[in-house]
Design an enzyme around this catalytic site. Structure first.
Site, PDB file in Angstrom:
ATOM      1  N   CYS A   2       0.834  -1.204   0.000  1.00 13.75           N
ATOM      2  CA  CYS A   2       0.000   0.000   0.000  1.00 13.75           C
ATOM      3  C   CYS A   2       0.869   1.255   0.000  1.00 13.75           C
ATOM      4  O   CYS A   2       2.074   1.208   0.257  1.00 13.75           O
ATOM      5  CB  CYS A   2      -0.988  -0.018   1.175  1.00 13.75           C
ATOM      6  SG  CYS A   2      -0.418   0.783   2.686  1.00 13.75           S
ATOM      7  N   ASP A  28       1.638  15.661   5.772  1.00 11.53           N
ATOM      8  CA  ASP A  28       0.666  15.348   4.731  1.00 11.53           C
ATOM      9  C   ASP A  28       1.025  16.129   3.460  1.00 11.53           C
ATOM     10  O   ASP A  28       1.413  17.289   3.514  1.00 11.53           O
ATOM     11  CB  ASP A  28      -0.756  15.714   5.197  1.00 11.53           C
ATOM     12  CG  ASP A  28      -1.832  15.087   4.316  1.00 11.53           C
ATOM     13  OD1 ASP A  28      -2.538  14.186   4.791  1.00 11.53           O
ATOM     14  OD2 ASP A  28      -1.945  15.496   3.134  1.00 11.53           O
ATOM     15  N   GLY A  88     -14.678   8.603   4.765  1.00 12.23           N
ATOM     16  CA  GLY A  88     -13.782   9.409   3.923  1.00 12.23           C
ATOM     17  C   GLY A  88     -12.356   8.902   3.868  1.00 12.23           C
ATOM     18  O   GLY A  88     -11.442   9.645   3.504  1.00 12.23           O
ATOM     19  N   HIS A  93      -4.469   2.192   4.992  1.00 12.68           N
ATOM     20  CA  HIS A  93      -3.479   1.886   6.038  1.00 12.68           C
ATOM     21  C   HIS A  93      -3.778   2.901   7.132  1.00 12.68           C
ATOM     22  O   HIS A  93      -3.698   4.118   6.888  1.00 12.68           O
ATOM     23  CB  HIS A  93      -2.053   2.059   5.463  1.00 12.68           C
ATOM     24  CG  HIS A  93      -0.942   1.762   6.408  1.00 12.68           C
ATOM     25  ND1 HIS A  93       0.126   0.926   6.080  1.00 12.68           N
ATOM     26  CD2 HIS A  93      -0.663   2.189   7.661  1.00 12.68           C
ATOM     27  CE1 HIS A  93       0.979   0.858   7.076  1.00 12.68           C
ATOM     28  NE2 HIS A  93       0.516   1.620   8.060  1.00 12.68           N
ATOM     29  N   HIS A  95      -4.264   5.688   9.667  1.00 13.01           N
ATOM     30  CA  HIS A  95      -3.469   6.886   9.933  1.00 13.01           C
ATOM     31  C   HIS A  95      -4.300   7.844  10.757  1.00 13.01           C
ATOM     32  O   HIS A  95      -5.516   7.957  10.558  1.00 13.01           O
ATOM     33  CB  HIS A  95      -3.000   7.561   8.639  1.00 13.01           C
ATOM     34  CG  HIS A  95      -4.084   7.734   7.617  1.00 13.01           C
ATOM     35  ND1 HIS A  95      -4.547   6.682   6.853  1.00 13.01           N
ATOM     36  CD2 HIS A  95      -4.804   8.818   7.253  1.00 13.01           C
ATOM     37  CE1 HIS A  95      -5.508   7.133   6.047  1.00 13.01           C
ATOM     38  NE2 HIS A  95      -5.688   8.410   6.274  1.00 13.01           N
ATOM     39  N   HIS A  97      -4.686  11.790  11.435  1.00 13.44           N
ATOM     40  CA  HIS A  97      -4.339  13.140  11.003  1.00 13.44           C
ATOM     41  C   HIS A  97      -4.146  13.980  12.262  1.00 13.44           C
ATOM     42  O   HIS A  97      -5.035  14.005  13.125  1.00 13.44           O
ATOM     43  CB  HIS A  97      -5.482  13.765  10.204  1.00 13.44           C
ATOM     44  CG  HIS A  97      -5.819  13.056   8.928  1.00 13.44           C
ATOM     45  ND1 HIS A  97      -5.410  13.507   7.692  1.00 13.44           N
ATOM     46  CD2 HIS A  97      -6.554  11.941   8.696  1.00 13.44           C
ATOM     47  CE1 HIS A  97      -5.882  12.699   6.750  1.00 13.44           C
ATOM     48  NE2 HIS A  97      -6.585  11.736   7.331  1.00 13.44           N
TER      49      HIS A  97
HETATM   50  P1  5GP Z   1      -7.583   9.801   4.266  1.00 11.88           P
HETATM   51  O1  5GP Z   1      -8.481  10.532   3.291  1.00 11.88           O
HETATM   52  O2  5GP Z   1      -7.327   8.387   3.857  1.00 11.88           O
HETATM   53  O3  5GP Z   1      -8.024   9.936   5.694  1.00 11.88           O
HETATM   54  O4  5GP Z   1      -6.199  10.584   4.224  1.00 11.88           O
HETATM   55  C1  5GP Z   1      -5.186  10.277   3.327  1.00 11.88           C
HETATM   56  C2  5GP Z   1      -4.198  11.407   3.399  1.00 11.88           C
HETATM   57  O5  5GP Z   1      -3.001  11.005   2.776  1.00 11.88           O
HETATM   58  C3  5GP Z   1      -4.660  12.693   2.684  1.00 11.88           C
HETATM   59  O6  5GP Z   1      -4.696  13.759   3.620  1.00 11.88           O
HETATM   60  C4  5GP Z   1      -3.610  12.891   1.590  1.00 11.88           C
HETATM   61  O7  5GP Z   1      -3.298  14.247   1.390  1.00 11.88           O
HETATM   62  C5  5GP Z   1      -2.427  12.100   2.112  1.00 11.88           C
HETATM   63  N1  5GP Z   1      -1.562  11.561   1.091  1.00 11.88           N
HETATM   64  C6  5GP Z   1      -1.935  10.886  -0.045  1.00 11.88           C
HETATM   65  N2  5GP Z   1      -0.853  10.507  -0.749  1.00 11.88           N
HETATM   66  C7  5GP Z   1       0.237  10.953  -0.047  1.00 11.88           C
HETATM   67  C8  5GP Z   1       1.650  10.866  -0.270  1.00 11.88           C
HETATM   68  O8  5GP Z   1       2.135  10.276  -1.251  1.00 11.88           O
HETATM   69  N3  5GP Z   1       2.460  11.445   0.654  1.00 11.88           N
HETATM   70  C9  5GP Z   1       1.964  12.091   1.745  1.00 11.88           C
HETATM   71  N4  5GP Z   1       2.854  12.632   2.595  1.00 11.88           N
HETATM   72  N5  5GP Z   1       0.647  12.173   2.000  1.00 11.88           N
HETATM   73  C10 5GP Z   1      -0.212  11.627   1.104  1.00 11.88           C
HETATM   74 ZN    ZN Z   2       0.230  -0.387   4.412  1.00 12.87          ZN
END
Ligand code: 5GP
Ligand code: ZN
Length: 108
Positions: A2, A28, A88, A93, A95, A97
Site C-alpha cells: 500500500c 501530509d 472518507g 493503512h 493513519h 491526522h
Molecule cells: P484519508 O483521506 O485516507 O483519511 O487521508 C489520506 C491522506 O493522505 C490525505 O490527507 C492525503 O493528502 C495524504 N496523502 C496521499 N498521498 C500521499 C503521499 O504520497 N504522501 C503524503 N505525505 N501524503 C499523502
Molecule cells: Zn500499508
C-alpha cells in the site's frame, strides 16, 4: 504494497517529523491546516476497525510525543482517523491526522 507501506519502506519519500521502531509521523502532502501530520504504525493495519488495543496503547505516547515535537501540545490540536468509505478514508493503512498551528473550524 500500500501507499503508506511504500512510504515506510522508503520507496516513496516523505518529510519525517518523528520516527521510532514501530511508528512514523510525516507531513501530509496536501495540508488542510498550517500543520498537518499523518501518524501511522509501521505494521500494515487497514483501518481503526482492525486496530488492536496493544498497538493503540503503544501509539498513544508516540502521538503525544509528535505533538510535543511539533510544539503544539499546550495550544492544542485535532486528531482524526477516517474509517471506510463513509468516513472518507482514501488510503487503506490506518493513519491519524494531526491538525494544528491555527484555530481550527468546528466540524461537529
Ligand atoms: P484519508 O483521506 O485516507 O483519511 O487521508 C489520506 C491522506 O493522505 C490525505 O490527507 C492525503 O493528502 C495524504 N496523502 C496521499 N498521498 C500521499 C503521499 O504520497 N504522501 C503524503 N505525505 N501524503 C499523502
Ligand atoms: Zn500499508
Amino acid at each position: 504494497m500500500c501507499l503508506f507501506c511504500k512510504i515506510i519502506s522508503g520507496d516513496i519519500p516523505n518529510k519525517t517529523v518523528l520516527e521510532n521502531e514501530n511508528f512514523l509521523a510525516f507531513e501530509d502532502i496536501n495540508p488542510q491546516a498550517k500543520i498537518h501530520v499523518l501518524i501511522i504504525p509501521k505494521v500494515h493495519i487497514a483501518s481503526f476497525n482492525e486496530m488492536t488495543s496493544n498497538i493503540m496503547q503503544e501509539m498513544t505516547p508516540f502521538i503525544q510525543e509528535v505533538a510535543l515535537t511539533l510544539g503544539v501540545k499546550s495550544d492544542g490540536y485535532r486528531l482524526i482517523t477516517n474509517i471506510g468509505s463513509n468516513g472518507g478514508q482514501e488510503v487503506g493503512h490506518i493513519h491519524f491526522h494531526l491538525l494544528a498551528g491555527e484555530k481550527l473550524g468546528s466540524i461537529i
